[in-house]
Design a protein around this motif. Structure first.
Motif, short mmCIF file in Angstrom:
data_model
loop_
_atom_site.label_atom_id
_atom_site.label_comp_id
_atom_site.label_asym_id
_atom_site.label_seq_id
_atom_site.Cartn_x
_atom_site.Cartn_y
_atom_site.Cartn_z
N GLY A 1 0.82 -1.22 0.00
CA GLY A 1 0.00 0.00 0.00
C GLY A 1 0.85 1.26 0.00
N SER A 2 2.11 1.14 -0.46
CA SER A 2 3.05 2.28 -0.57
C SER A 2 3.29 2.96 0.77
CB SER A 2 2.53 3.30 -1.59
OG SER A 2 2.37 2.70 -2.84
N MET A 3 3.39 2.15 1.83
CA MET A 3 3.72 2.70 3.14
C MET A 3 4.98 2.01 3.66
SD MET A 3 0.21 3.33 5.22
CE MET A 3 1.07 4.26 6.47
N ASN A 4 6.14 2.62 3.37
CA ASN A 4 7.39 2.07 3.87
C ASN A 4 7.87 2.89 5.07
OD1 ASN A 4 8.23 4.44 2.71
ND2 ASN A 4 9.29 3.48 0.99
N SER A 5 9.11 2.64 5.50
CA SER A 5 9.65 3.34 6.67
C SER A 5 9.66 4.85 6.44
CB SER A 5 11.06 2.84 6.96
OG SER A 5 11.65 3.60 7.98
N GLN A 6 9.99 5.25 5.21
CA GLN A 6 10.06 6.69 4.91
C GLN A 6 8.67 7.33 5.03
OE1 GLN A 6 12.10 7.42 1.26
NE2 GLN A 6 12.39 9.58 1.66
N SER A 7 7.63 6.59 4.64
CA SER A 7 6.26 7.11 4.76
C SER A 7 5.90 7.35 6.24
CB SER A 7 5.25 6.12 4.18
OG SER A 7 5.61 5.75 2.88
N ILE A 8 6.28 6.36 7.10
CA ILE A 8 6.02 6.52 8.54
C ILE A 8 6.79 7.72 9.08
CG2 ILE A 8 6.24 5.41 10.81
CD1 ILE A 8 4.22 3.94 9.23
N GLU A 9 8.02 7.87 8.60
CA GLU A 9 8.85 9.00 9.05
C GLU A 9 8.18 10.34 8.73
OE1 GLU A 9 13.28 10.91 8.21
OE2 GLU A 9 12.76 8.98 7.31
N LYS A 10 7.59 10.44 7.53
CA LYS A 10 6.91 11.69 7.13
C LYS A 10 5.71 11.96 8.04
CE LYS A 10 8.30 11.75 2.27
NZ LYS A 10 7.89 11.42 0.90
N LEU A 11 4.93 10.89 8.32
CA LEU A 11 3.78 11.04 9.22
C LEU A 11 4.24 11.46 10.61
CD1 LEU A 11 1.60 7.90 8.32
CD2 LEU A 11 1.39 10.23 7.43
N MET A 12 5.38 10.87 11.04
CA MET A 12 5.90 11.17 12.38
C MET A 12 6.31 12.63 12.48
SD MET A 12 5.79 9.00 14.83
CE MET A 12 6.11 7.33 14.28
N LYS A 13 6.84 13.20 11.39
CA LYS A 13 7.23 14.61 11.39
C LYS A 13 6.01 15.49 11.63
CE LYS A 13 11.51 14.60 8.78
NZ LYS A 13 12.11 14.43 7.46
N SER A 14 4.88 15.11 11.03
CA SER A 14 3.63 15.87 11.21
C SER A 14 3.18 15.83 12.68
CB SER A 14 2.52 15.31 10.32
OG SER A 14 2.88 15.38 8.97
N VAL A 15 3.29 14.65 13.32
CA VAL A 15 2.87 14.53 14.72
C VAL A 15 3.83 15.30 15.62
CG1 VAL A 15 2.30 12.96 16.60
CG2 VAL A 15 1.91 12.26 14.26
N VAL A 16 5.12 15.16 15.37
CA VAL A 16 6.12 15.84 16.21
C VAL A 16 5.97 17.35 16.09
CG1 VAL A 16 8.61 16.26 16.46
CG2 VAL A 16 7.75 13.92 16.31
N ASP A 17 5.57 17.83 14.90
CA ASP A 17 5.31 19.29 14.74
C ASP A 17 4.23 19.76 15.71
OD1 ASP A 17 7.22 19.59 12.85
OD2 ASP A 17 5.85 19.52 11.13
N LEU A 18 3.27 18.86 16.01
CA LEU A 18 2.18 19.23 16.93
C LEU A 18 2.67 19.35 18.37
CD1 LEU A 18 -0.70 16.93 15.59
CD2 LEU A 18 -0.60 19.41 15.44
N LEU A 19 3.85 18.79 18.64
CA LEU A 19 4.37 18.83 20.01
C LEU A 19 4.91 20.21 20.41
CD1 LEU A 19 6.12 15.36 20.44
CD2 LEU A 19 3.84 16.05 21.09
#
Length: 698
Positions: free
Chosen positions: A160-178
């Motif tokens: 489904g085109s979700m590799n480690s790099q995809s998770i990393e991008k999502l994580m950047k969005s969550v960390v921005d909320l911190l």
């Protein structure tokens, strides 16, 4: 305050309903809180740039800075790939893409400085990197890259085109909320006293660390918290149970115990058995319910200790029960105990799913009247129809094979729960025992009864069958019996292993004058019992089996255990299988048969087995090699081993330290009344609600 737990993952930028469903199903991630607690499994240093002249095909992930000279699409259909020639002035390599060819070829620019990152491999003598990460080098400052996180993903996620790099991008969005404050999960006095990093900072850094030192501090904070709350839960649960339940007091050692000890004891107790009996005697005399774990290798004499403990209950007017996970094991305990108490006036019965209706009614009636003093059985003992006059002592064998809810049914057979002795022949490393059975007192039988010879373990490659069969023939000629164990029942096209069916045919041909039986998990119980009984009675000479014999076959005359494809078994499983022999006075052997091609971990595993008979040493090694989630039994033990950041194999010292911290808090705040601990108790209650396994460990 930002509450990450109430923010649905599908509303995060870059997720949406389809990706949210994949994250739900594959990683159990439903909220932003779940996502931010999905930690990287490794990090790669992005601050260093290599040169092409330095590269080899065996290097881990590396980073290069250079330009693409030219690129073109090669092949057709499924074999179509994009190949780009890349240089940094010290040499040339190919960058290769097998997916997204059209999109990537439209975005590549010649003679532009790129920073590429990936794992070099060698194909046809040429170094290449498949699917590298690529960024415009003019936009990047190397010092800002720090350590790149890597996240575990599943095959379905990758499709489904979700590799480690995809998770990393999502994580950047969550960390921005911190940038908004989030609630702290540890009281300020603990953070200050133990010099812990604040939660908000630790969560940012563990995903995007600038350097190794800050990463270690972030990991320490999160490991401390994870292990601390597990220990606080275990210890507070234990304290609550002590306050809630009063134990039966066994003040005297009387006729039953003494008659057995002086008339029937088959051999002198080992020092370890005496020590354990003394510990149990002290427990049952205190008026507090005993909850004790008895660890001991196969053949160390746990059943005898259990019987003598049950006789203490009988001496004080109570009944006792012993529960085993299989009918075979329950039957063997029954036969062993009948043999032990021969000539003594004690009524012992066996209750399993196979017990006939007429016998069942007679046994149940005897339990209610108190005439049945000791009952041995399987899960059948947990049924509502099984009621006791006065159950005072319960032994649970191989408790990891029973679920928490099942075991709890024994507790409610009385107003007060009986004393509990949990037995296991699976040695448990100390760190694991503190988490699995942290609220139980632990006793260890670390001596074998006199007359037992250590089993000799031999490693043999599978092309030396002639010498192996000669050894088997020699042992059979001396009247001994033999086990052959296989990892599979039927041949598998996917896994090229010798299997039980082929092995059975081969062995019957090789040893035509001897009777061979076979046993595996897919047989009907009656058929399996019949084959096992033929072997146990000595009518059959060789047993060909799968790991179904790991627990519950006691044949003192069996002297050789041959394990085919031993590389396919874990250390604890190999040790359990080996324990099926060496149960008599004769020298016994365990032969580990493997192919020549062995991984480094497998080679270590075989070496440990050959060198050591110590179950605890082997269990420690197994924990280091495999991790706690893979050890036999831990999956069903009542503790979820989905630790987010701590590692029981590596963090044993920290685990012991946080246990003392948790114990200190319980001792000082028995009634949960100190204001400074309000957050701590609230957090513990929340964790108990969200994780069903936190409610009761044992």
């Amino acid at each position: 305050m930002l509450d990450l737990a109430t923010r649905d993952i599908k509303f995060l930028s870059g997720v949406g309903p389809r990706r949210a469903e994949i994250l739900n199903q594959e990683l159990n991630i439903f909220s932003l809180h779940d996502l931010i607690y999905y930690f990287p499994y490794k990090y790669v240093d992005r601050s260093r740039v290599y040169t092409i002249s330095e590269l080899t095909g065996s290097m881990p992930y590396i980073q290069l800075k250079g330009q693409i000279l030219h690129f073109n699409v090669v092949g057709e259909g499924r074999k179509k790939r994009l190949v780009a020639r890349f240089t940094d002035g010290t040499g040339f390599i190919d960058l290769v893409w097998f997916r997204g060819v059209k999109y990537i070829s439209s975005s590549l620019k010649l003679r532009q400085d790129y920073l590429i990152f990936g794992k070099p491999t060698v194909f046809n003598g040429q170094v290449n990197i498949a699917h590298p990460d690529m960024e415009n080098a003019t936009d990047i400052q190397l010092s800002s890259l720090g350590l790149k996180p890597y996240y575990n993903t599943t095959e379905k996620m990758k499709r489904g085109s979700m590799n480690s790099q995809s998770i990393e991008k999502l994580m950047k969005s969550v960390v921005d909320l911190l940038k908004y404050p989030i609630p702290e999960t540890l009281p300020e006095h603990i953070i200050q006293k133990y010099k812990l990093m604040p939660l908000q900072e630790a969560l940012k850094i563990i995903h995007f660390p600038g350097d190794a030192l800050s990463l270690r501090k972030a990991q320490y904070r999160l490991k401390f918290e994870e292990l601390f709350y597990i220990q606080l839960n275990i210890l507070s649960y234990s304290k609550e149970r002590q306050l809630k339940y009063k134990g039966f007091t066994f003040p005297k050692i009387g006729e039953y115990f003494n008659n057995f000890f002086f008339k029937n004891l088959p051999f002198e107790l080992t020092g370890a058995q005496k020590r354990v009996l003394k510990e149990i005697r002290q427990d049952v005399g205190t008026g507090v319910q005993m909850n004790r774990l008895l660890q001991g290798d196969v053949g160390s004499g746990k059943t005898l200790v259990a019987l003598m403990s049950m006789l203490m209950a009988l001496d004080n007017g109570y009944q006792a029960c012993m529960m085993a996970p299989t009918e075979i094991l329950a039957s063997q305990h029954y036969e062993t105990i009948l043999e032990f108490i021969h000539g003594l006036d004690i009524r012992v019965e066996l209750l399993t799913g196979s017990t006939r209706k007429k016998d069942r009614e007679r046994i149940l009636s005897g339990l209610i009247s108190g005439e049945v003093q000791i009952i041995i059985g399987t899960h059948a003992l947990l049924e509502d129809t099984v009621t006791f006059k006065a159950l005072g002592f319960a032994v649970i064998d191989e408790q990891h094979r029973f679920g928490v809810a099942q075991r709890a049914k024994l507790w409610i057979k009385n107003d007060n729960p009986p004393h509990i002795l949990v037995m296991t022949a699976t040695p448990i490393p100390r760190t694991l025992a503190m988490t699995l059975y942290g609220d139980l007192d632990v006793s260890v039988i670390d001596e074998l009864p006199p007359g037992r010879k250590p089993i000799q373990t031999i490693h043999q490659f599978d092309n030396r069958k002639k010498s192996l069969y000669k050894m088997v023939k020699d042992q059979l000629a001396m009247g001994r019996q033999i086990y052959f164990v296989y990892p599979l029942i039927e041949e598998s096209e996917k896994i090229d292993l010798k299997n039980l069916e082929q092995g059975y045919e081969l062995i019957t041909q090789e040893f035509p004058e001897y009777r061979v039986v076979k046993v595996h998990g897919k047989m009907k119980p009656a058929e399996k019992d019949e084959q096992m009984n033929l072997f146990a009675s000595g009518q059959a000479h060789i047993m060909v089996a799968t790991t179904v014999i790991e627990v519950g076959v006691n044949v003192p005359n069996a002297s050789v255990m041959i394990i085919e494809n031993a590389e396919r078994f874990g250390l604890s499983q190999l040790h359990q299988l080996r324990g099926r022999v060496g149960r008599g006075a004769d020298q016994s052997y365990c032969v580990l048969v493997t192919g020549y091609k062995l991984s480094e971990i497998t080679r270590k595993r075989i070496e440990i087995m050959v060198e050591s008979n110590d179950g605890f040493e082997i269990a420690e090694a197994d924990l280091k090699l495999r991790g706690p989630g893979d050890l036999e039994g831990t999956q069903q033990s009542g503790v979820a081993f989905d630790l987010k950041v701590a590692d029981l194999a590596k963090d044993g010292q920290l685990l012991q330290f946080v246990r003392t911290v948790a114990q200190d808090i319980i001792d000082k705040d028995k009634n949960r009344s100190l204001i400074e601990n309000k957050l701590l108790w609230s957090q513990l209650d929340n964790l108990r609600k969200t994780n069903q396994n936190w409610a009761a460990i044992s």
